[in-house]
Motif scaffolding. Structure first.
Motif, mmCIF file in Angstrom:
data_model
loop_
_atom_site.group_PDB
_atom_site.id
_atom_site.type_symbol
_atom_site.label_atom_id
_atom_site.label_comp_id
_atom_site.label_asym_id
_atom_site.label_seq_id
_atom_site.Cartn_x
_atom_site.Cartn_y
_atom_site.Cartn_z
ATOM 1 N N GLY A 81 -2.398 4.869 -0.021
ATOM 2 C CA GLY A 81 -3.680 4.743 -0.229
ATOM 3 C C GLY A 81 -4.040 3.686 -1.454
ATOM 4 O O GLY A 81 -5.002 3.345 -1.871
ATOM 5 N N GLU A 82 -2.647 3.370 -2.332
ATOM 6 C CA GLU A 82 -3.392 2.582 -3.354
ATOM 7 C C GLU A 82 -2.243 1.507 -3.283
ATOM 8 O O GLU A 82 -0.945 1.703 -3.276
ATOM 9 C CB GLU A 82 -2.940 3.590 -4.693
ATOM 10 N N MET A 83 -2.770 0.381 -3.801
ATOM 11 C CA MET A 83 -1.901 -1.150 -3.916
ATOM 12 C C MET A 83 -0.946 -0.771 -5.172
ATOM 13 O O MET A 83 -1.509 -0.808 -6.112
ATOM 14 C CB MET A 83 -2.922 -2.208 -3.925
ATOM 15 N N SER A 84 0.137 -0.794 -4.919
ATOM 16 C CA SER A 84 1.132 -0.674 -5.908
ATOM 17 C C SER A 84 2.248 -1.712 -5.815
ATOM 18 O O SER A 84 2.551 -2.204 -5.007
ATOM 19 C CB SER A 84 2.040 0.627 -5.732
ATOM 20 N N ASP A 126 0.941 -0.964 -0.240
ATOM 21 C CA ASP A 126 0.173 -0.083 -0.207
ATOM 22 C C ASP A 126 1.038 1.146 0.073
ATOM 23 O O ASP A 126 1.986 1.524 0.541
ATOM 24 C CB ASP A 126 -0.902 0.026 1.183
ATOM 25 N N TYR A 127 0.739 2.064 -1.019
ATOM 26 C CA TYR A 127 1.574 3.508 -1.007
ATOM 27 C C TYR A 127 0.351 4.517 -1.365
ATOM 28 O O TYR A 127 -0.021 4.474 -2.270
ATOM 29 C CB TYR A 127 2.468 3.332 -2.166
#
Length: 803
Positions: free
Chosen positions: A638-641, A635-636
């Motif tokens: 708020g987005e799964m990256s 998670d970076y």
């Protein structure tokens, strides 16, 4: 009449009849000695002394006088005309460049014809005529360097398939590359004020023997103007002012400089201010390049606004201030002391390629704001130079420098409240000592040592735009990191025969990195990075003239790049859905290069140049998939990256051909052209390969030039080849928003060409005016890998005044 009065009258007559003038180089304003001065039938002759002075009293006021020197174009004038020009006459170097002196290969003056490396020299006269907007444009206008731009406030050179931290920048012999020069595109070159540059020397291919780490693809040396000393006991005051306007981005540039000169000391003060508006692209080209809407925030709400002029690239404009102060002291012919102070600062400026990224639904924009904070650069440089008095040397040069860099990144997603910011500051000190020894017969030795230390400070913040509350966040780099190197080198030039010169060198460099990772925001599986690497590099080449009008060169060299803080400790989002994380287990990458060059002169009427090269890169530092605490996705913001990291994970090769032509068809008419073809492939550990990310398409130019003593005009064509989807690197294929779409719906970089006109007219000895029309047919094109689209039809007007 008294005897005293007769004596006074006699000396007055002698004073009025005498006319001592000063013959100077048009580019450097330095005196030219041994200039032959004569009239039509050569019944009256003279020659300039060491200071470029000659007495014209033997010539009648209106008599035609010729000035002739082996290295300069013949100049014609008269006593009365020279008198109106302040008793100064300026001579222009001949187009033939074989006798040109360069400094970049050894840090000391060498004849260019004795150097096996390919070197491009951009003189002050070239810069004045080309009239570039930034130093990035100065490089691009050579026709030999490809420049990428993510935004208007930028310019990332690409040379022989390499870019960014695999190229080295230097200013007045001081290394500009620092510990956070990244593998992504860089815009630090715009910190160098083109109006303060006296000349630029570009070395093509590895330059690690002299310059150490990073000099893999090439070296770009910017030599700034120096104070001009007086030739008399009195104080000489001179200077210039300049104004430039361009219509495509409503640019307004002001430049002024003042030189104070005495016989032993001089001062030069230079200041430039640039105000750039939003860039307007051309009319004819891909529709996908148009900017149909942009984000505007009103009362805390982000809104998509229809762009009334879709060709206008909203939020590309910015301002810049550049200041330079030089002081020179020359107590004798043996000693020189030079102090140089440079400062450059931009306003905030948007990263345009991030502002045009679509959101996941492809019905809007991902970012509400994405901008760089002010880019600041300070250089303080003190140099001591001695000639002719050392026991083991003929020349000694000690250079000490301090540099300060500041940059920041600020981004907020559309509709989000959190503005993420990181701020980086680098303090860099360096000490160089360089020797020249030319006492050993036909052997000249150049040797020296270097020490560099970089301290990196990095902070992270997040601000809630609704409450204005600021809290801590992960920094881009580990705070309080340091990078340092110590090195020694020796370079030898040996003239085996008058027509055969060999150049060979060796350098050992040692590099240390110390970084401590903050685990407050990320649970790193390591606490620190402590790298301790050494590298040995070398070069061997020759320059041979089998005939007086034919030159052949062969050069083999190695280069290296040690990991820096950016490689080891960076955290950032490289693209939507991907994040780069630190990797402390890195080693240097090495390059092995061979280059063959040829030059042919046909009676000073036609000159052809060509070079072929091959470079092999091993242990290449590249961005690849990585596991972070055993996970490939994290998670970076708020987005799964997807997790990526810099790794020694590839080999690569780059090869290419470079051609140049100059033809002098008449006294006033000439042709010049350049063409570059580059191919490059990165080879993965699993045996797969992909096109090199920084391998530019085929590019070149063609110029038709007409000039006389007062007017010069250039009609020229710039052209670029295409890069198909199959030849785009994997990282470029994901940037669909900056590329055109082919018939199969895949992104690619189209070919393009522009027709242009440039001119300059000397209204008087003191006033010069120029007018250019760029991209006359208003082509809409985006140079390969660039975010910002190039300007459409662009009218450039400029006027300069010299006093």
């Amino acid at each position: 009449m008294s005897k005293s009065l007769l004596v006074i009258l006699f000396f007055m007559v002698q004073l009025l009849s005498a006319q001592e003038i000063h013959v100077l180089d048009a580019d450097t304003s330095e005196p030219i000695s041994n200039v032959a001065v004569f009239n039509d039938d050569k019944s009256k002759t003279g020659i300039t002394d060491f200071d470029g002075r000659v007495d014209l009293s033997i010539f009648r006021p209106g008599e035609r006088i010729f000035f002739k020197h082996l290295s300069y174009q013949v100049r014609r004038s008269s006593r009365s005309q020279i008198g109106r020009q302040g008793n100064k006459i300026y001579m222009i170097l001949k187009a033939e460049q074989l006798e040109e002196v360069v400094m970049s290969v050894s840090k000391w003056e060498q004849q260019k014809k004795d150097v096996p490396n390919k070197i491009e020299v951009v003189t002050a006269k070239n810069i004045e005529f080309v009239n570039p907007q930034t130093s990035a444009d100065l490089l691009a206008n050579t026709g030999k360097v490809f420049v990428q731009k993510s935004q208007l406030g930028g310019g990332s050179p690409m040379i022989r398939g390499f870019a960014t931290n695999r190229l080295l920048l230097s200013v007045d012999g001081v290394r500009m590359n620092n510990a956070i020069f990244r593998g992504g595109n860089l815009q630090n070159v715009i910190s160098i004020d083109p109006f303060s540059v006296k000349s630029t020397e570009i070395i093509f291919g590895p330059g690690s023997v002299i310059y150490g780490s990073d000099a893999i693809g090439g070296v770009m040396n910017f030599y700034t103007k120096r104070p001009i000393l007086s030739q008399t006991d009195s104080l000489e005051v001179s200077g210039e002012s300049f104004y430039r306007f361009s219509s495509a981005n409503m640019e307004n540039t002001l430049h002024a400089e003042v030189n104070l000169g005495k016989q032993k000391w001089g001062s030069l003060t230079s200041i430039s201010y640039n105000r750039f508006g939003d860039m307007v692209m051309g009319k004819h080209g891909p529709q996908s390049y148009l900017r149909h809407w942009y984000v505007q925030t009103e009362n805390g709400d982000d809104q998509l606004i229809d762009n009334r002029n879709a060709r206008k690239q909203v939020s590309t404009g910015y301002n810049q201030l550049s200041v330079m102060q030089k002081i020179s002291f020359q107590p004798s012919n043996s000693w020189n002391y030079d102090l140089g102070l440079h400062y450059s600062e931009t306003s905030d400026y948007s990263r345009y390629d991030r502002l045009i990224r679509p959101n996941k639904e492809n019905n809007g924009l991902r970012s509400a704001v994405w901008y760089y904070g002010p880019q600041k650069w300070f250089l303080g440089n003190f140099q001591l130079k001695q000639r002719g008095k050392g026991i083991f040397y003929d020349g000694l040069k000690i250079t000490t420098a301090y540099q300060f860099f500041e940059e920041s990144r600020n981004d907020r997603d559309f509709g989000a409240l959190d503005l993420f910011s990181t701020k980086e500051m680098v303090d860099a000190i360096s000490v160089n000592i360089d020797f020249e020894n030319k006492r050993i017969g036909d052997l000249r030795l150049y040797y020296g040592g270097e020490y560099i230390h970089n301290q990196v400070n990095s902070k992270g913040y997040v601000q809630n735009t609704e409450t204005s509350l600021v809290s801590g966040a992960a920094s881009r780099y580990p705070d309080d990191s340091n990078w340092q190197t110590v090195a020694g080198y020796v370079n030898a030039e040996y003239k085996l025969k008058p027509n055969f010169t060999m150049l060979s060198g060796m350098r050992y460099s040692h590099v240390w990195i110390n970084s401590l990772f903050d685990t407050t925001y990320y649970d790193f599986p390591f606490k620190d990075a402590n790298l301790d690497n050494g590298a040995l590099t070398g070069s061997l080449g020759f320059s041979w003239f089998p005939k007086a009008d034919l030159q052949l060169t062969l050069n083999g060299s190695t280069g290296f790049r040690a990991p820096n803080i950016d490689d080891v400790g960076k955290i950032f989002d490289s693209e939507p859905g991907a994040v780069v994380v630190p990797n402390p287990d890195l080693e240097p990458e090495y390059a092995y290069n061979v280059e063959l060059g040829a030059y042919k002169n046909f009676n000073d009427k036609l000159m052809l140049r060509g070079a072929a090269y091959y470079t092999y890169l091993v242990d290449a530092l590249v961005r690849r998939e990585f596991n972070f605490n055993g996970r490939g996705v994290i998670d970076y913001k708020g987005e799964m990256s997807e997790v990526l990291a810099i790794q020694n994970a590839a080999k690569a090769y780059v090869c290419g051909l470079e051609f140049g032509l100059e033809a002098f068809l008449a006294n006033n008419f000439s042709i010049s052209s350049n063409f570059t073809i580059t191919e490059g492939v990165e080879e993965e550990e699993d045996g797969s390969d992909s096109h090199g990310r920084h391998v530019a398409p085929a590019f070149g130019d063609f110029h038709l030039i007409w000039k006389n003593q007062r007017f010069k005009a250039d009609v020229f064509l710039n052209y670029n080849g295409s890069i198909s989807y199959d030849n785009l690197s994997a990282s470029e294929r994901s940037k669909t928003y900056i590329y055109a779409v082919d018939n199969e719906g895949n992104p690619y970089s189209p070919s393009w060409h522009t027709l242009n006109f440039r001119s300059q007219y000397d209204i008087s000895q003191k006033i010069k005016a120029s007018m250019s029309v760029e991209n006359i047919t208003s082509q809409r094109y985006r140079p390969y890998s660039s975010g910002v689209v190039a300007p459409g039809t662009n009218l450039v007007l400029a006027v300069g005044y010299t006093f």
